[in-house]
Enzyme design. Structure first.
Site: not given
Length: 175
Positions: A139, A152
């Site tokens: 990401s 995350y």
């Protein structure tokens, strides 16, 4: 990596990016196997894409990964592409411990330990193929973390670092 005529396993293939990747590779003529913890999601995708296969996998469970990899090797001995895509993200309030700890541990297990364990379990099968590839979805938060999703962001940074060196000639060599 060639994008046709592969046997591809995509974790988290029941929705989102995983489903999109699965459908794209399937349309290009590859044998696609999707995995998820949710049978309903798998059934929806395979019903909409005749010929696509699915297998249940709890990426958080070491024993599930072990039996899953054995089943993949038995049912799909030509597997030559693994796409580690399964992941979770949750908002965390770090000012209220220990409430966020359970979520943080689940995120680390799903996003980091799961792909590491599954890759290790399937690596012998992948190494037997003339052309194989392992792709792991990261990401932009690996580079620009979000304060609301620190665990995350950290797992995506770890994934980026780990798999960047697997394919790099600059990878640290064992001593």
């Amino acid at each position: 990596m060639k994008i046709t005529e592969n046997t591809i396993l995509i974790t988290g293939g029941g929705s989102g990016i995983g489903r999109g990747l699965a459908e794209s590779f399937h349309k290009k003529g590859s044998q696609v196997i999707i995995s998820s913890r949710r049978q309903q999601a798998l059934d929806e995708v395979t019903s909409a894409n005749l010929g696509m296969k699915s297998l249940l996998l709890d990426i958080n469970d070491r024993d599930s990964i072990r039996s899953f990899s054995q089943q993949v090797a038995q049912d799909y001995p030509g597997l030559n592409v693994l796409i580690n895509n399964a992941g979770i993200s949750k908002l965390e309030d770090l000012k209220s411990p220990p409430d966020y700890l359970e979520d943080a541990e689940a995120i680390v297990t799903t996003n980091l330990l799961g792909p590491i364990r599954l890759t290790a379990a399937l690596l012998p099968l992948l190494q037997n193929q003339p052309h194989s590839a392992i792709l792991t979805v990261s990401s932009g938060l690996a580079f620009v973390p979000n304060a609301a999703t620190p665990t995350y962001s950290a797992t995506k940074a770890a994934i980026h670092t780990r798999y960047r060196y697997v394919t790099s000639s600059k990878a640290p060599q064992p001593r």
